[in-house]
Scaffold this active site. Structure first.
Site, mmCIF file in Angstrom:
data_model
loop_
_atom_site.group_PDB
_atom_site.id
_atom_site.type_symbol
_atom_site.label_atom_id
_atom_site.label_comp_id
_atom_site.label_asym_id
_atom_site.label_seq_id
_atom_site.Cartn_x
_atom_site.Cartn_y
_atom_site.Cartn_z
ATOM 1 C CB SER A 134 -8.640 -5.821 2.469
ATOM 2 O OG SER A 134 -7.583 -6.158 3.345
ATOM 3 C CG HIS A 181 -8.424 -9.243 -0.272
ATOM 4 N ND1 HIS A 181 -8.035 -9.693 -1.525
ATOM 5 C CD2 HIS A 181 -7.279 -8.846 0.347
ATOM 6 C CE1 HIS A 181 -6.725 -9.569 -1.650
ATOM 7 N NE2 HIS A 181 -6.236 -9.062 -0.524
ATOM 8 C CG ASP A 233 -4.632 -8.721 2.834
ATOM 9 O OD1 ASP A 233 -4.364 -9.040 1.652
ATOM 10 O OD2 ASP A 233 -5.251 -7.688 3.132
ATOM 11 C CG MET A 288 0.256 -10.315 5.260
ATOM 12 S SD MET A 288 0.460 -8.588 5.704
ATOM 13 C CE MET A 288 -0.712 -7.817 4.577
ATOM 14 C CG HIS A 292 -3.340 -11.338 -1.338
ATOM 15 N ND1 HIS A 292 -3.207 -9.969 -1.186
ATOM 16 C CD2 HIS A 292 -2.261 -11.722 -2.070
ATOM 17 C CE1 HIS A 292 -2.102 -9.561 -1.799
ATOM 18 N NE2 HIS A 292 -1.504 -10.609 -2.330
ATOM 19 C CG MET A 345 0.783 -10.990 0.359
ATOM 20 S SD MET A 345 0.041 -9.501 1.052
ATOM 21 C CE MET A 345 -1.471 -10.191 1.689
ATOM 22 C CG MET A 354 0.512 -6.817 -4.867
ATOM 23 S SD MET A 354 -0.956 -6.970 -3.823
ATOM 24 C CE MET A 354 -0.667 -5.721 -2.568
ATOM 25 N N GLY A 371 1.939 -5.694 2.618
ATOM 26 C CA GLY A 371 2.334 -5.760 4.025
ATOM 27 C C GLY A 371 1.370 -5.053 4.955
ATOM 28 C CG PHE A 372 2.020 -2.536 6.660
ATOM 29 C CD1 PHE A 372 1.971 -2.987 7.973
ATOM 30 C CD2 PHE A 372 3.218 -2.606 5.964
ATOM 31 C CE1 PHE A 372 3.114 -3.483 8.586
ATOM 32 C CE2 PHE A 372 4.371 -3.107 6.570
ATOM 33 C CZ PHE A 372 4.315 -3.551 7.890
ATOM 34 N N GLY A 432 -3.891 0.740 4.355
ATOM 35 C CA GLY A 432 -3.819 2.184 4.554
ATOM 36 C C GLY A 432 -2.618 2.848 3.917
ATOM 37 C CG ASP A 477 -4.648 -5.877 -2.408
ATOM 38 O OD1 ASP A 477 -5.119 -5.013 -1.645
ATOM 39 O OD2 ASP A 477 -4.237 -6.996 -2.012
ATOM 40 N N GLY A 478 -4.525 -2.222 -2.859
ATOM 41 C CA GLY A 478 -3.662 -1.294 -2.137
ATOM 42 C C GLY A 478 -3.932 0.159 -2.473
ATOM 43 N N GLY A 479 -4.399 0.911 -1.492
ATOM 44 C CA GLY A 479 -4.614 2.343 -1.690
ATOM 45 C C GLY A 479 -5.755 2.675 -2.640
HETATM 46 C C1 DX5 Z 1 -1.592 -5.121 1.390
HETATM 47 C C2 DX5 Z 1 -2.784 -6.029 1.369
HETATM 48 C C3 DX5 Z 1 -4.021 -5.308 1.009
HETATM 49 C C4 DX5 Z 1 -4.431 -4.259 2.009
HETATM 50 C C5 DX5 Z 1 -5.342 -3.256 1.359
HETATM 51 O O1 DX5 Z 1 -0.475 -5.882 1.586
HETATM 52 O O2 DX5 Z 1 -2.597 -7.069 0.410
HETATM 53 O O3 DX5 Z 1 -5.088 -6.199 0.736
HETATM 54 O O4 DX5 Z 1 -5.062 -4.826 3.129
HETATM 55 O O5 DX5 Z 1 -5.629 -2.242 2.236
HETATM 56 P P1 DX5 Z 1 -5.952 -0.757 1.764
HETATM 57 O O6 DX5 Z 1 -7.086 -0.851 0.782
HETATM 58 O O7 DX5 Z 1 -6.317 -0.048 3.017
HETATM 59 O O8 DX5 Z 1 -4.710 -0.221 1.108
HETATM 60 ZN ZN ZN Z 2 -4.357 -8.216 -0.227
#
Ligand code: DX5
Ligand code: ZN
Length: 218
Positions: free
Chosen positions: A7, A31, A33, A35, A64, A66, A135, A140-141, A143, A173-175
């Protein structure tokens, strides 16, 4: 074999091409994102970014989306080089139509669900999708912290796939990173989307090795 989807939201965007080159032999795809500041509380990338990526990488790109109006954007992302389009269940009134539309244009069609969206909302679409993106943070973010109860949700999705003999892939996806990637592969995840886990991870090479080993044991 589980793969790594990087990402770029977590990359140093001031030198994106160098950032991608730095990790290119340790990742399998990009990937992106997208948004809109409406479906999620952040604004990120649009068509110019995928155009820019396509000037320096041939890796597959997952768009992706969003956004509240994904259907309007699908064709543009495909024309500009997306090899997969991921849309959210929460904003598609006619999800089957949207999934079939994506596939008719060529790319893989994935459906994403937010942490609070139940798997039961996917029941009728599972036979048609190429994959489900679970998810594991609220979108949204980059980290953010992985929501632990998502493990149980992924296990249930993996069980449904097995019992119904479906072919869809499972993405998370995420963390995702050093602490949980191997466990996720072991419960059936095929695609690990990682932002911090790729671009801000000094032990990415080791992590990749661990993921490959865990996949081989499956
Ligand atoms: C969150 C995104 C993710 C994000 C993942 O809304 O869809 O793709 O960038 O970032 P990490 O892996 O740092 O959580
Ligand atoms: Zn994503």
């Amino acid at each position: 074999m589980a793969i790594i989807s990087a990402s770029i939201l977590a990359a140093n965007l001031a030198s994106l091409s160098e950032e991608v080159k730095r990790v290119e032999n340790m990742i399998d795809e990009i990937h992106l994102d997208v948004m809109d500041g409406h479906f999620v509380p952040n604004l990120t990338f649009g068509f110019p970014m995928i155009e820019a990526l396509r000037t320096f990488t041939n890796l597959p790109i997952d768009a992706h989306l969003m956004v509240t109006n994904p259907t309007d954007l699908i064709k543009g992302f495909v024309e500009k080089g997306a090899t997969r389009v991921t849309v959210h269940q929460e904003v598609c009134y006619h999800l089957h139509r949207t999934v079939e539309y994506i596939k008719s244009l060529g790319p893989e069609a994935f459906v994403a669900i937010n942490p609070a969206t139940p798997l039961s909302t996917l029941e009728e679409i599972l036979p048609y999708v190429d994959g489900i993106l679970v998810m594991t943070v609220n979108p949204g973010f980059s980290g953010q912290k992985f929501i632990p109860t998502m493990i149980e949700k992924i296990k249930r999705l993996s069980d449904i796939r097995k019992h119904k003999n479906y072919q869809f892939k499972i993405a998370v996806d995420g963390g995702v990173g050093n602490e949980n990637a191997v466990e996720l592969v072991k419960i059936g995840v095929d695609i690990l989307v990682m932002g911090y886990g790729v671009f801000r991870n000094p032990r990415l090479a080791q992590l990749r090795e661990e993921i490959l080993n865990a996949s081989a044991d499956m």
